[in-house]
Design a protein around this motif. Structure first.
Motif, PDB file in Angstrom:
ATOM      1  N   PHE A 106       0.773  -1.467   0.039  1.00  0.00           N
ATOM      2  CA  PHE A 106       0.056  -0.260  -0.010  1.00  0.00           C
ATOM      3  C   PHE A 106       0.756   1.188  -0.127  1.00  0.00           C
ATOM      4  N   THR A 107       0.428   2.134  -1.028  1.00  0.00           N
ATOM      5  CA  THR A 107       1.312   3.352  -1.011  1.00  0.00           C
ATOM      6  C   THR A 107       0.590   4.529  -0.626  1.00  0.00           C
ATOM      7  N   GLY A 108      -0.668   4.651  -0.662  1.00  0.00           N
ATOM      8  CA  GLY A 108      -1.443   5.721  -0.510  1.00  0.00           C
ATOM      9  C   GLY A 108      -2.143   6.326  -1.789  1.00  0.00           C
ATOM     10  N   ASN A 109      -1.534   5.708  -2.878  1.00  0.00           N
ATOM     11  CA  ASN A 109      -2.152   6.242  -4.145  1.00  0.00           C
ATOM     12  C   ASN A 109      -3.034   4.614  -4.651  1.00  0.00           C
ATOM     13  N   ASP A 111      -5.967   2.097  -5.245  1.00  0.00           N
ATOM     14  CA  ASP A 111      -7.167   1.860  -5.973  1.00  0.00           C
ATOM     15  C   ASP A 111      -8.463   1.706  -4.786  1.00  0.00           C
ATOM     16  N   PRO A 112      -9.662   1.617  -5.113  1.00  0.00           N
ATOM     17  CA  PRO A 112     -10.799   1.263  -4.180  1.00  0.00           C
ATOM     18  C   PRO A 112     -10.685  -0.191  -3.834  1.00  0.00           C
ATOM     19  N   MET A 113     -10.253  -0.882  -5.091  1.00  0.00           N
ATOM     20  CA  MET A 113     -10.126  -2.458  -4.883  1.00  0.00           C
ATOM     21  C   MET A 113      -9.075  -2.746  -3.736  1.00  0.00           C
ATOM     22  N   ALA A 114      -7.951  -2.155  -3.688  1.00  0.00           N
ATOM     23  CA  ALA A 114      -6.870  -2.442  -2.708  1.00  0.00           C
ATOM     24  C   ALA A 114      -7.404  -1.918  -1.186  1.00  0.00           C
TER      25      ALA A 114
END
Length: 196
Positions: A106-109, A111-114
């Motif tokens: 996870f990077t903060g950018n 997508d909603p699926m993540a």
């Protein structure tokens, strides 16, 4: 949130590991085995809340551009809310967070699926722990009803417990008593509170 399925190294910043085991006896060596790290923070504590000394030290230490590696989501937190809060606060700071077992970063950018996957996997873990606790309680209740449950084995035998109380009565510091008997300070206090 674009959850990458593959662990990638950071172009700048440090590669930091976080390891947690529930007890002093558990082995933490295999959790991030094979992951090249600059620094590792290790807690030997329950994951029921985020007030763990090494996790707090990690949160103060980690900087923008760093990459945090954790063996699995349940090592970072056992509560879905805490898991989301910690990951969010780290990614808001510009830190990438990778869960090795789940193969997600996870990077903060993302997508909603993540985001959904983080919530879903965190919720499943929390549900599994609740089921385990419920089975444990049921097992203890059955064992008590059958007269088989004896509870936890005492740490000290009667003679050592008597020695502990005598040392405390002599004013010997609790830390010294604990060291002398090979037990924790918390155990010293437990024995002093219990009826003789």
């Amino acid at each position: 949130m674009n959850a990458q399925r593959k662990t990638t190294s950071t172009a700048h910043g440090k590669r930091i590991g976080y390891v947690r085991v529930s007890s002093v006896d558990q082995n933490d060596a295999r959790q991030l085995d094979g992951v090249d790290l600059d620094k590792t923070f290790t807690d030997k504590a329950s994951g029921k809340d985020t007030h763990r000394p090494q996790l707090q030290a990690l949160l103060e230490y980690i900087r923008e551009g760093d990459h945090l590696y954790v063996h699995s989501m349940d090592r970072l937190s056992r509560s879905l809310r805490d898991l989301q809060d910690v990951v969010q606060s780290l990614t808001d700071k510009g830190v990438a967070v990778s869960f090795v077992k789940e193969g997600m970063t996870f990077t903060g950018n993302d997508d909603p699926m993540a985001t959904l996957m983080l919530q879903l996997l965190g919720a499943v873990g929390q549900f599994e722990r609740a089921l385990i606790k419920e089975r444990q309680r049921e097992g203890i209740a059955i064992a008590k009803a059958e007269g088989v449950y004896k509870g936890r084995k005492p740490v000290l035998d009667a003679e050592a417990a008597k020695a502990l109380r005598e040392m405390a009565a002599q004013g010997i510091p609790k830390t010294d008593i604990a060291a002398n008997l090979g037990i924790s300070r918390a155990t010293v206090y437990e024995y002093l509170k219990a009826p003789a």
